[in-house]
Design an enzyme around this catalytic site. Structure first.
Site, PDB file in Angstrom:
ATOM      1  N   LEU A 155       0.865  -1.175   0.000  1.00 14.66           N
ATOM      2  CA  LEU A 155       0.000   0.000   0.000  1.00 14.66           C
ATOM      3  C   LEU A 155       0.903   1.227   0.000  1.00 14.66           C
ATOM      4  O   LEU A 155       1.906   1.269   0.710  1.00 14.66           O
ATOM      5  CB  LEU A 155      -0.881   0.032   1.251  1.00 14.66           C
ATOM      6  N   ASP A 156       0.557   2.233  -0.802  1.00 10.35           N
ATOM      7  CA  ASP A 156       1.324   3.475  -0.809  1.00 10.35           C
ATOM      8  C   ASP A 156       1.268   4.127   0.572  1.00 10.35           C
ATOM      9  O   ASP A 156       0.331   3.891   1.338  1.00 10.35           O
ATOM     10  CB  ASP A 156       0.744   4.457  -1.833  1.00 10.35           C
ATOM     11  N   PRO A 157       2.256   4.962   0.908  1.00  7.94           N
ATOM     12  CA  PRO A 157       2.224   5.659   2.207  1.00  7.94           C
ATOM     13  C   PRO A 157       0.904   6.397   2.456  1.00  7.94           C
ATOM     14  O   PRO A 157       0.388   6.384   3.572  1.00  7.94           O
ATOM     15  CB  PRO A 157       3.404   6.633   2.095  1.00  7.94           C
ATOM     16  N   LEU A 158       0.340   7.021   1.416  1.00 11.12           N
ATOM     17  CA  LEU A 158      -0.927   7.758   1.554  1.00 11.12           C
ATOM     18  C   LEU A 158      -2.063   6.841   1.984  1.00 11.12           C
ATOM     19  O   LEU A 158      -2.956   7.239   2.729  1.00 11.12           O
ATOM     20  CB  LEU A 158      -1.283   8.413   0.215  1.00 11.12           C
ATOM     21  N   ALA A 159      -2.036   5.599   1.529  1.00  9.42           N
ATOM     22  CA  ALA A 159      -3.145   4.669   1.735  1.00  9.42           C
ATOM     23  C   ALA A 159      -3.155   4.050   3.130  1.00  9.42           C
ATOM     24  O   ALA A 159      -2.126   3.902   3.780  1.00  9.42           O
ATOM     25  CB  ALA A 159      -3.091   3.563   0.690  1.00  9.42           C
TER      26      ALA A 159
END
Length: 331
Positions: A73-77
Protein backbone atom coordinates in the site's frame (compact mmCIF):
# COMPACT_ATOMS: atom_id res chain seq x y z
CA UNK A 1 -8.98 -18.64 18.65
CA UNK A 2 -7.42 -21.19 16.25
CA UNK A 3 -7.29 -24.60 17.88
CA UNK A 4 -3.63 -25.35 17.19
CA UNK A 5 -2.13 -21.87 17.45
CA UNK A 6 -1.84 -21.41 21.19
CA UNK A 7 1.16 -23.64 21.78
CA UNK A 8 3.33 -22.21 18.98
CA UNK A 9 5.42 -21.75 17.08
CA UNK A 10 3.10 -21.40 14.09
CA UNK A 11 3.22 -20.25 10.50
CA UNK A 12 0.33 -17.95 9.76
CA UNK A 13 -1.42 -15.24 7.80
CA UNK A 14 -3.12 -12.24 9.39
CA UNK A 15 -4.30 -8.80 8.36
CA UNK A 16 -2.97 -5.56 9.80
CA UNK A 17 -4.85 -2.26 9.47
CA UNK A 18 -2.08 -0.05 8.09
CA UNK A 19 -2.42 3.66 8.94
CA UNK A 20 -1.90 6.42 6.39
CA UNK A 21 1.65 7.76 6.52
CA UNK A 22 4.21 4.98 6.97
CA UNK A 23 5.39 2.74 4.16
CA UNK A 24 4.23 -0.87 4.00
CA UNK A 25 7.82 -1.99 4.53
CA UNK A 26 8.15 0.00 7.76
CA UNK A 27 4.92 -1.56 9.04
CA UNK A 28 6.23 -5.05 8.24
CA UNK A 29 9.55 -4.31 9.95
CA UNK A 30 7.81 -3.05 13.09
CA UNK A 31 5.58 -6.12 13.24
CA UNK A 32 8.64 -8.32 12.70
CA UNK A 33 10.33 -6.77 15.72
CA UNK A 34 7.53 -8.18 17.89
CA UNK A 35 7.00 -11.45 16.03
CA UNK A 36 10.71 -12.33 16.10
CA UNK A 37 10.73 -12.37 19.92
CA UNK A 38 7.42 -14.19 20.35
CA UNK A 39 7.18 -17.91 21.24
CA UNK A 40 4.00 -17.96 19.17
CA UNK A 41 6.09 -17.73 16.02
CA UNK A 42 9.67 -18.64 16.97
CA UNK A 43 11.05 -21.90 18.38
CA UNK A 44 12.19 -21.75 21.99
CA UNK A 45 15.71 -22.84 21.06
CA UNK A 46 16.08 -19.90 18.68
CA UNK A 47 14.76 -17.47 21.28
CA UNK A 48 17.20 -18.87 23.82
CA UNK A 49 20.07 -18.47 21.36
CA UNK A 50 19.09 -14.89 20.68
CA UNK A 51 18.83 -14.25 24.40
CA UNK A 52 22.47 -15.32 24.78
CA UNK A 53 23.46 -12.44 22.53
CA UNK A 54 22.22 -10.11 25.23
CA UNK A 55 20.09 -8.05 22.84
CA UNK A 56 23.18 -6.77 21.06
CA UNK A 57 21.72 -7.13 17.60
CA UNK A 58 18.12 -6.13 16.91
CA UNK A 59 18.55 -7.26 13.31
CA UNK A 60 19.65 -10.72 14.43
CA UNK A 61 16.52 -11.05 16.59
CA UNK A 62 14.32 -10.09 13.64
CA UNK A 63 16.03 -12.66 11.44
CA UNK A 64 14.77 -15.43 13.72
CA UNK A 65 11.61 -15.64 11.61
CA UNK A 66 10.63 -15.05 7.99
CA UNK A 67 7.92 -12.43 7.40
CA UNK A 68 6.47 -10.57 4.43
CA UNK A 69 3.39 -8.80 3.05
CA UNK A 70 0.96 -9.68 0.28
CA UNK A 71 0.62 -6.43 -1.62
CA UNK A 72 2.11 -2.99 -0.96
CA UNK A 73 0.00 0.00 0.00
CA UNK A 74 1.32 3.48 -0.81
CA UNK A 75 2.22 5.66 2.21
CA UNK A 76 -0.93 7.76 1.55
CA UNK A 77 -3.15 4.67 1.74
CA UNK A 78 -4.54 2.93 4.81
CA UNK A 79 -6.39 -0.32 5.34
CA UNK A 80 -5.81 -4.05 4.96
CA UNK A 81 -2.22 -5.25 4.67
CA UNK A 82 -1.89 -9.05 4.72
CA UNK A 83 1.12 -10.32 6.66
CA UNK A 84 2.64 -13.78 6.28
CA UNK A 85 4.87 -15.38 8.93
CA UNK A 86 7.01 -18.50 8.42
CA UNK A 87 5.44 -20.78 5.81
CA UNK A 88 2.71 -18.18 5.52
CA UNK A 89 5.07 -16.13 3.31
CA UNK A 90 4.67 -18.79 0.60
CA UNK A 91 0.95 -18.05 0.51
CA UNK A 92 1.33 -14.30 0.00
CA UNK A 93 1.44 -14.45 -3.80
CA UNK A 94 -2.25 -15.39 -3.87
CA UNK A 95 -3.09 -11.98 -2.39
CA UNK A 96 -1.46 -10.13 -5.29
CA UNK A 97 -4.05 -11.36 -7.77
CA UNK A 98 -7.04 -11.69 -5.46
CA UNK A 99 -10.14 -9.48 -5.47
CA UNK A 100 -9.69 -6.27 -3.49
CA UNK A 101 -12.04 -3.54 -2.33
CA UNK A 102 -11.18 0.13 -1.99
CA UNK A 103 -12.75 3.36 -0.86
CA UNK A 104 -11.19 6.47 -2.34
CA UNK A 105 -11.83 10.22 -2.39
CA UNK A 106 -11.39 12.11 -5.67
CA UNK A 107 -10.67 15.84 -5.64
CA UNK A 108 -11.36 17.66 -8.90
CA UNK A 109 -9.54 20.75 -10.16
CA UNK A 110 -6.12 19.42 -11.06
CA UNK A 111 -4.15 16.30 -11.86
CA UNK A 112 -0.75 15.47 -10.38
CA UNK A 113 2.30 13.57 -11.56
CA UNK A 114 1.60 10.75 -9.09
CA UNK A 115 -2.20 10.86 -9.60
CA UNK A 116 -2.57 11.53 -5.85
CA UNK A 117 -2.11 14.37 -3.34
CA UNK A 118 1.50 13.40 -2.65
CA UNK A 119 2.57 14.72 -6.05
CA UNK A 120 2.90 18.06 -7.81
CA UNK A 121 0.18 19.80 -9.82
CA UNK A 122 0.68 19.07 -13.51
CA UNK A 123 -2.47 20.55 -15.03
CA UNK A 124 -5.43 22.54 -13.73
CA UNK A 125 -8.89 22.16 -15.24
CA UNK A 126 -12.48 23.39 -14.71
CA UNK A 127 -14.60 21.62 -12.11
CA UNK A 128 -17.68 23.78 -11.39
CA UNK A 129 -19.67 22.11 -14.17
CA UNK A 130 -19.39 18.58 -12.75
CA UNK A 131 -22.56 17.24 -11.11
CA UNK A 132 -23.30 14.10 -9.11
CA UNK A 133 -25.47 12.82 -11.96
CA UNK A 134 -22.62 13.25 -14.44
CA UNK A 135 -20.26 11.27 -12.21
CA UNK A 136 -22.73 8.42 -11.77
CA UNK A 137 -23.29 8.30 -15.54
CA UNK A 138 -19.56 8.31 -16.32
CA UNK A 139 -18.90 5.44 -13.91
CA UNK A 140 -20.74 3.11 -16.28
CA UNK A 141 -17.72 3.25 -18.61
CA UNK A 142 -15.41 1.92 -15.91
CA UNK A 143 -17.31 -1.22 -14.88
CA UNK A 144 -16.48 -4.69 -16.15
CA UNK A 145 -13.30 -5.50 -18.05
CA UNK A 146 -11.40 -2.33 -18.89
CA UNK A 147 -7.93 -1.36 -20.08
CA UNK A 148 -5.70 0.91 -18.04
CA UNK A 149 -2.55 2.78 -19.00
CA UNK A 150 -0.18 2.98 -15.99
CA UNK A 151 0.93 6.54 -15.12
CA UNK A 152 4.18 7.69 -16.70
CA UNK A 153 5.45 8.64 -13.26
CA UNK A 154 5.78 5.03 -12.14
CA UNK A 155 8.63 2.59 -11.56
CA UNK A 156 7.54 0.36 -14.45
CA UNK A 157 10.40 -0.04 -16.90
CA UNK A 158 10.56 0.35 -20.67
CA UNK A 159 13.74 -0.86 -22.35
CA UNK A 160 15.39 -1.10 -18.95
CA UNK A 161 14.63 2.46 -17.82
CA UNK A 162 11.90 3.48 -15.33
CA UNK A 163 9.05 5.41 -16.93
CA UNK A 164 9.55 8.31 -14.54
CA UNK A 165 13.07 8.82 -15.93
CA UNK A 166 11.64 9.41 -19.42
CA UNK A 167 9.25 11.99 -17.97
CA UNK A 168 11.85 13.76 -15.84
CA UNK A 169 14.55 13.86 -18.52
CA UNK A 170 12.29 14.69 -21.45
CA UNK A 171 13.18 11.54 -23.39
CA UNK A 172 10.45 10.47 -25.85
CA UNK A 173 8.97 7.08 -25.01
CA UNK A 174 10.13 4.53 -27.61
CA UNK A 175 6.57 3.16 -27.83
CA UNK A 176 3.20 3.50 -26.07
CA UNK A 177 2.94 2.34 -22.47
CA UNK A 178 1.42 -1.14 -22.56
CA UNK A 179 -2.21 -1.22 -21.53
CA UNK A 180 -3.34 -3.62 -18.82
CA UNK A 181 -6.64 -5.47 -18.74
CA UNK A 182 -8.31 -5.43 -15.34
CA UNK A 183 -11.80 -6.16 -14.07
CA UNK A 184 -13.90 -3.73 -12.07
CA UNK A 185 -16.53 -5.94 -10.44
CA UNK A 186 -18.29 -3.12 -8.59
CA UNK A 187 -17.97 0.66 -8.76
CA UNK A 188 -20.28 3.18 -7.13
CA UNK A 189 -20.43 6.74 -5.88
CA UNK A 190 -21.08 6.45 -2.14
CA UNK A 191 -20.71 10.05 -0.96
CA UNK A 192 -20.95 13.45 -2.65
CA UNK A 193 -18.89 15.94 -0.64
CA UNK A 194 -19.19 18.86 -3.02
CA UNK A 195 -17.10 21.68 -1.53
CA UNK A 196 -17.93 20.72 2.04
CA UNK A 197 -14.54 19.22 2.95
CA UNK A 198 -11.05 20.14 4.14
CA UNK A 199 -9.08 18.91 1.11
CA UNK A 200 -7.02 21.41 -0.87
CA UNK A 201 -5.07 21.25 -4.12
CA UNK A 202 -1.33 20.47 -3.74
CA UNK A 203 0.79 23.58 -3.28
CA UNK A 204 3.71 22.26 -5.32
CA UNK A 205 3.37 22.71 -9.06
CA UNK A 206 5.27 21.55 -12.12
CA UNK A 207 7.63 24.17 -13.49
CA UNK A 208 7.53 25.08 -17.17
CA UNK A 209 10.65 22.97 -17.69
CA UNK A 210 9.06 19.95 -15.98
CA UNK A 211 5.93 20.25 -18.12
CA UNK A 212 8.01 20.47 -21.29
CA UNK A 213 10.01 17.37 -20.29
CA UNK A 214 6.84 15.39 -19.63
CA UNK A 215 5.35 16.54 -22.94
CA UNK A 216 8.43 15.39 -24.84
CA UNK A 217 8.26 11.99 -23.17
CA UNK A 218 4.56 11.52 -23.95
CA UNK A 219 4.96 12.79 -27.52
CA UNK A 220 6.97 9.66 -28.17
CA UNK A 221 3.62 7.83 -28.37
CA UNK A 222 1.33 10.74 -29.36
CA UNK A 223 2.71 13.78 -31.16
CA UNK A 224 -0.39 15.82 -30.28
CA UNK A 225 0.08 15.62 -26.51
CA UNK A 226 0.00 19.01 -24.82
CA UNK A 227 0.04 19.72 -21.09
CA UNK A 228 -1.65 23.05 -20.50
CA UNK A 229 -3.90 24.47 -17.80
CA UNK A 230 -7.50 24.98 -18.85
CA UNK A 231 -9.04 28.23 -17.57
CA UNK A 232 -12.14 27.95 -15.40
CA UNK A 233 -15.13 29.53 -17.12
CA UNK A 234 -17.01 30.17 -13.89
CA UNK A 235 -16.37 33.16 -11.63
CA UNK A 236 -13.50 32.23 -9.28
CA UNK A 237 -14.79 30.81 -6.00
CA UNK A 238 -13.30 30.75 -2.53
CA UNK A 239 -14.78 27.28 -2.03
CA UNK A 240 -12.51 24.29 -2.58
CA UNK A 241 -13.08 22.13 -5.68
CA UNK A 242 -15.67 19.35 -5.70
CA UNK A 243 -14.79 16.07 -4.03
CA UNK A 244 -16.59 12.74 -3.93
CA UNK A 245 -16.05 9.22 -2.57
CA UNK A 246 -16.02 6.03 -4.62
CA UNK A 247 -16.22 2.41 -3.52
CA UNK A 248 -14.90 -0.29 -5.82
CA UNK A 249 -14.30 -4.02 -5.94
CA UNK A 250 -11.56 -4.84 -8.43
CA UNK A 251 -9.24 -7.55 -9.69
CA UNK A 252 -5.57 -7.71 -8.76
CA UNK A 253 -3.35 -5.24 -10.61
CA UNK A 254 -5.99 -2.51 -10.85
CA UNK A 255 -4.70 1.05 -10.51
CA UNK A 256 -7.24 2.88 -8.34
CA UNK A 257 -5.47 6.17 -9.05
CA UNK A 258 -5.87 5.58 -12.80
CA UNK A 259 -9.62 5.11 -12.42
CA UNK A 260 -9.87 8.46 -10.62
CA UNK A 261 -7.58 10.18 -13.14
CA UNK A 262 -9.39 8.79 -16.19
CA UNK A 263 -12.83 9.41 -14.69
CA UNK A 264 -11.99 13.09 -14.18
CA UNK A 265 -10.96 13.33 -17.85
CA UNK A 266 -14.29 11.82 -18.92
CA UNK A 267 -15.98 14.55 -16.87
CA UNK A 268 -14.11 17.29 -18.73
CA UNK A 269 -12.02 18.07 -15.67
CA UNK A 270 -8.91 16.82 -13.90
CA UNK A 271 -8.68 15.01 -10.60
CA UNK A 272 -6.51 13.08 -8.20
CA UNK A 273 -6.76 10.79 -5.17
CA UNK A 274 -6.70 12.45 -1.74
CA UNK A 275 -7.65 9.42 0.40
CA UNK A 276 -7.32 5.73 -0.35
CA UNK A 277 -8.40 2.85 1.86
CA UNK A 278 -8.12 -0.85 1.08
CA UNK A 279 -11.13 -2.31 2.85
CA UNK A 280 -10.62 -5.87 1.62
CA UNK A 281 -7.76 -8.02 0.38
CA UNK A 282 -9.08 -11.47 -0.42
CA UNK A 283 -10.70 -12.88 2.73
CA UNK A 284 -9.17 -10.29 5.06
CA UNK A 285 -11.49 -7.32 5.54
CA UNK A 286 -12.05 -4.25 7.71
CA UNK A 287 -15.69 -5.29 8.06
CA UNK A 288 -16.02 -9.08 7.67
CA UNK A 289 -19.39 -9.90 6.15
CA UNK A 290 -18.89 -12.90 3.88
CA UNK A 291 -18.45 -16.52 4.90
CA UNK A 292 -14.77 -17.21 5.55
CA UNK A 293 -13.89 -13.54 6.09
CA UNK A 294 -11.30 -12.64 8.69
CA UNK A 295 -11.02 -9.42 10.67
CA UNK A 296 -7.76 -7.50 10.89
CA UNK A 297 -5.59 -6.35 13.77
CA UNK A 298 -5.61 -2.63 14.56
CA UNK A 299 -2.25 -0.91 14.14
CA UNK A 300 -2.71 0.67 17.58
CA UNK A 301 -2.24 -2.79 19.15
CA UNK A 302 1.22 -3.06 17.63
CA UNK A 303 2.06 0.59 18.30
CA UNK A 304 1.43 0.15 22.01
CA UNK A 305 3.35 -3.14 22.11
CA UNK A 306 6.38 -1.61 20.39
CA UNK A 307 6.62 0.87 23.26
CA UNK A 308 5.82 -1.68 25.99
CA UNK A 309 4.68 -5.26 25.39
CA UNK A 310 3.19 -5.40 28.87
CA UNK A 311 2.59 -8.45 31.11
CA UNK A 312 1.55 -11.95 30.05
CA UNK A 313 -1.78 -13.57 30.92
CA UNK A 314 -2.39 -16.95 32.56
CA UNK A 315 -1.73 -18.66 29.23
CA UNK A 316 1.58 -16.86 28.79
CA UNK A 317 0.40 -14.46 26.08
CA UNK A 318 0.85 -10.72 25.82
CA UNK A 319 -2.00 -8.47 24.73
CA UNK A 320 -0.80 -8.07 21.14
CA UNK A 321 -0.32 -11.84 20.87
CA UNK A 322 -3.87 -12.48 22.08
CA UNK A 323 -5.21 -10.05 19.51
CA UNK A 324 -3.26 -11.67 16.68
CA UNK A 325 -4.28 -15.15 17.86
CA UNK A 326 -7.94 -14.20 17.62
CA UNK A 327 -7.57 -13.19 13.97
CA UNK A 328 -4.79 -15.23 12.39
CA UNK A 329 -5.10 -18.11 9.95
CA UNK A 330 -2.71 -20.97 10.63
CA UNK A 331 -0.83 -22.21 7.57
Amino acid sequence: MPKDATSGPVSALFGVIKPSGPTSMSVVNDVKTLVASSPLFVEGSKLAEKAKQGGKSRKARRDAVKIGQGGTLDPLADGVLVIGVGKGTKKLSEFLDCVKEYRTTCLLGCETDTYDSEGKQVRAAPWHHVTREQVEKALEQFRGEIEQVPPIFSALKMDGMPLYDYARKGIPLPRPIEKRKVTVHELELVEWLGSDHSFRLPEKKFSTEEKEAMEKALQGMDSNVSIKDEPEQEVPSENPPTAFVLRMKVSGGTYVRCIVHDLAHKLGSAGHVVTLQRSRQGRFALEPKEEGDRACVSWDIFKVALADEGPVDDEGHKEWEREVLSKLEVV
